[in-house]
Motif scaffolding. Structure first.
Motif, PDB file in Angstrom:
ATOM      1  N   ILE A  40       0.817  -1.221   0.000  1.00  0.00           N
ATOM      2  CA  ILE A  40       0.000   0.000   0.000  1.00  0.00           C
ATOM      3  C   ILE A  40       0.849   1.269   0.000  1.00  0.00           C
ATOM      4  N   ASN A  41       2.135   1.139   0.248  1.00  0.00           N
ATOM      5  CA  ASN A  41       3.016   2.295   0.111  1.00  0.00           C
ATOM      6  C   ASN A  41       3.077   2.778  -1.338  1.00  0.00           C
ATOM      7  N   SER A  42       2.686   1.920  -2.253  1.00  0.00           N
ATOM      8  CA  SER A  42       2.501   2.280  -3.658  1.00  0.00           C
ATOM      9  C   SER A  42       1.038   1.982  -3.973  1.00  0.00           C
ATOM     10  N   PRO A  43       0.131   2.903  -3.640  1.00  0.00           N
ATOM     11  CA  PRO A  43      -1.301   2.603  -3.692  1.00  0.00           C
ATOM     12  C   PRO A  43      -1.808   2.080  -5.032  1.00  0.00           C
ATOM     13  N   GLU A  44      -1.363   2.637  -6.119  1.00  0.00           N
ATOM     14  CA  GLU A  44      -1.856   2.184  -7.420  1.00  0.00           C
ATOM     15  C   GLU A  44      -1.412   0.752  -7.686  1.00  0.00           C
ATOM     16  N   MET A  45      -0.173   0.424  -7.345  1.00  0.00           N
ATOM     17  CA  MET A  45       0.299  -0.946  -7.508  1.00  0.00           C
ATOM     18  C   MET A  45      -0.498  -1.893  -6.608  1.00  0.00           C
ATOM     19  N   ALA A  46      -0.738  -1.478  -5.374  1.00  0.00           N
ATOM     20  CA  ALA A  46      -1.510  -2.307  -4.448  1.00  0.00           C
ATOM     21  C   ALA A  46      -2.920  -2.553  -4.983  1.00  0.00           C
ATOM     22  N   LYS A  47      -3.526  -1.529  -5.569  1.00  0.00           N
ATOM     23  CA  LYS A  47      -4.870  -1.670  -6.136  1.00  0.00           C
ATOM     24  C   LYS A  47      -4.870  -2.694  -7.264  1.00  0.00           C
ATOM     25  N   ARG A  48      -3.888  -2.613  -8.125  1.00  0.00           N
ATOM     26  CA  ARG A  48      -3.820  -3.542  -9.258  1.00  0.00           C
ATOM     27  C   ARG A  48      -3.508  -4.962  -8.788  1.00  0.00           C
ATOM     28  N   ALA A  49      -2.646  -5.086  -7.804  1.00  0.00           N
ATOM     29  CA  ALA A  49      -2.354  -6.410  -7.247  1.00  0.00           C
ATOM     30  C   ALA A  49      -3.611  -6.995  -6.609  1.00  0.00           C
ATOM     31  N   SER A  50      -4.384  -6.156  -5.962  1.00  0.00           N
ATOM     32  CA  SER A  50      -5.625  -6.600  -5.328  1.00  0.00           C
ATOM     33  C   SER A  50      -6.617  -7.130  -6.351  1.00  0.00           C
ATOM     34  N   GLN A  51      -6.658  -6.509  -7.507  1.00  0.00           N
ATOM     35  CA  GLN A  51      -7.554  -6.976  -8.567  1.00  0.00           C
ATOM     36  C   GLN A  51      -7.150  -8.374  -9.030  1.00  0.00           C
ATOM     37  N   LEU A  52      -5.849  -8.612  -9.180  1.00  0.00           N
ATOM     38  CA  LEU A  52      -5.382  -9.948  -9.559  1.00  0.00           C
ATOM     39  C   LEU A  52      -5.713 -10.944  -8.453  1.00  0.00           C
ATOM     40  N   SER A  53      -5.450 -10.561  -7.226  1.00  0.00           N
ATOM     41  CA  SER A  53      -5.747 -11.440  -6.092  1.00  0.00           C
ATOM     42  C   SER A  53      -7.229 -11.794  -6.049  1.00  0.00           C
ATOM     43  N   SER A  54      -8.082 -10.807  -6.253  1.00  0.00           N
ATOM     44  CA  SER A  54      -9.525 -11.061  -6.232  1.00  0.00           C
ATOM     45  C   SER A  54      -9.931 -12.068  -7.293  1.00  0.00           C
ATOM     46  N   TYR A  55      -9.395 -11.915  -8.490  1.00  0.00           N
ATOM     47  CA  TYR A  55      -9.706 -12.877  -9.542  1.00  0.00           C
ATOM     48  C   TYR A  55      -9.231 -14.273  -9.148  1.00  0.00           C
ATOM     49  N   LEU A 150      -4.241 -24.601 -15.050  1.00  0.00           N
ATOM     50  CA  LEU A 150      -2.800 -24.637 -14.794  1.00  0.00           C
ATOM     51  C   LEU A 150      -2.200 -23.233 -14.896  1.00  0.00           C
ATOM     52  N   ILE A 151      -2.673 -22.439 -15.830  1.00  0.00           N
ATOM     53  CA  ILE A 151      -2.200 -21.055 -15.912  1.00  0.00           C
ATOM     54  C   ILE A 151      -2.595 -20.302 -14.646  1.00  0.00           C
ATOM     55  N   GLU A 152      -3.811 -20.496 -14.173  1.00  0.00           N
ATOM     56  CA  GLU A 152      -4.252 -19.829 -12.954  1.00  0.00           C
ATOM     57  C   GLU A 152      -3.470 -20.322 -11.738  1.00  0.00           C
ATOM     58  N   LEU A 153      -3.169 -21.601 -11.679  1.00  0.00           N
ATOM     59  CA  LEU A 153      -2.354 -22.147 -10.594  1.00  0.00           C
ATOM     60  C   LEU A 153      -0.964 -21.524 -10.613  1.00  0.00           C
ATOM     61  N   THR A 154      -0.364 -21.480 -11.780  1.00  0.00           N
ATOM     62  CA  THR A 154       0.970 -20.897 -11.923  1.00  0.00           C
ATOM     63  C   THR A 154       0.961 -19.435 -11.493  1.00  0.00           C
ATOM     64  N   THR A 155      -0.049 -18.698 -11.912  1.00  0.00           N
ATOM     65  CA  THR A 155      -0.145 -17.278 -11.572  1.00  0.00           C
ATOM     66  C   THR A 155      -0.404 -17.092 -10.087  1.00  0.00           C
ATOM     67  N   LEU A 156      -1.230 -17.953  -9.488  1.00  0.00           N
ATOM     68  CA  LEU A 156      -1.461 -17.868  -8.042  1.00  0.00           C
ATOM     69  C   LEU A 156      -0.162 -18.080  -7.282  1.00  0.00           C
ATOM     70  N   MET A 157       0.605 -19.075  -7.677  1.00  0.00           N
ATOM     71  CA  MET A 157       1.893 -19.303  -7.012  1.00  0.00           C
ATOM     72  C   MET A 157       2.825 -18.103  -7.217  1.00  0.00           C
ATOM     73  N   GLY A 158       2.821 -17.539  -8.411  1.00  0.00           N
ATOM     74  CA  GLY A 158       3.643 -16.355  -8.663  1.00  0.00           C
ATOM     75  C   GLY A 158       3.197 -15.170  -7.831  1.00  0.00           C
ATOM     76  N   TYR A 159       1.889 -14.996  -7.698  1.00  0.00           N
ATOM     77  CA  TYR A 159       1.366 -13.896  -6.893  1.00  0.00           C
ATOM     78  C   TYR A 159       1.776 -14.070  -5.428  1.00  0.00           C
ATOM     79  N   TYR A 160       1.661 -15.286  -4.912  1.00  0.00           N
ATOM     80  CA  TYR A 160       2.048 -15.511  -3.525  1.00  0.00           C
ATOM     81  C   TYR A 160       3.558 -15.438  -3.334  1.00  0.00           C
ATOM     82  N   ALA A 161       4.335 -15.730  -4.372  1.00  0.00           N
ATOM     83  CA  ALA A 161       5.778 -15.514  -4.313  1.00  0.00           C
ATOM     84  C   ALA A 161       6.076 -14.022  -4.203  1.00  0.00           C
ATOM     85  N   LEU A 162       5.317 -13.191  -4.941  1.00  0.00           N
ATOM     86  CA  LEU A 162       5.440 -11.735  -4.846  1.00  0.00           C
ATOM     87  C   LEU A 162       5.149 -11.280  -3.409  1.00  0.00           C
TER      88      LEU A 162
END
Length: 176
Positions: A40-55, A150-162
């Motif tokens: 959230i120290n970079s609010p716009e980035m946090a907002k966009r990350a939140s959208q990916l997380s929500s999906y 599998l793409i969604e699984l890969t992306t979820l793991m990447g998101y949690y790695a972030l």
């Protein structure tokens, strides 16, 4: 101890304060812990990350059990205590066996598990340990999940790695 103070409206750039306010309102108040307390120290980035997380968490084709397993594999392979702490119990509630969760925690051989669980663990472990996935491991995961999942699984793991990278780099505190 966290390496940076909790973000406040005044600590973020003035042109991003509306986005900061939006995120704080969506989350029900100040964000004082967890990886989002860094993002959230970079609010716009946090907002966009939140959208990916929500999906990934609400709209993807991944079951709750597979999501939790992917998060636990990522947390363990990235040595992220915060994410592990946040998801070990919810993984058990989602249907992961105690033996599987314990084997992940201890980085030991898996107990007898379902094919989909084995595919997730092997896929994640292999990628995080070698930065690649062998053809055999990829095909086993593809057979279990199909292309989209599998793409969604890969992306979820990447998101949690972030998230793990931010949690570990900024030394966020575990809950009491």
């Amino acid at each position: 101890m966290a390496r940076i103070p909790v973000a406040t409206r005044e600590s973020v750039p003035a042109n991003r304060r509306d986005t900061f306010d939006e995120i704080v309102a969506e989350r029900g108040g100040p964000i004082e812990r967890g990886p989002v307390s860094v993002l959230i120290n970079s609010p716009e980035m946090a907002k966009r990350a939140s959208q990916l997380s929500s999906y990934l968490r609400q709209d993807s084709t991944l079951s709750a059990k597979i999501q939790e397993l992917a998060m636990l594999v990522t947390a363990r392979e990235r040595d992220c205590q915060f994410i592990w702490n946040a998801h070990a119990a919810s993984g058990r509630r989602a249907g992961l066996s105690d033996a599987l969760v314990d084997a992940l925690r201890d980085k030991t051989e898996l107990p007898q598990v379902a094919d989909d669980e084995s595919a997730v663990v092997n896929y994640g472990r292999e990628f995080f340990r070698t930065n690649q996935v062998s053809e055999a491991t990829f095909q086993a995961a593809l057979q279990q999940f199909g292309t989209q999942t599998l793409i969604e699984l890969t992306t979820l793991m990447g998101y949690y790695a972030l998230l793990a990278f931010n949690a570990n780099a900024f030394a966020i505190d575990l809950p009491a």
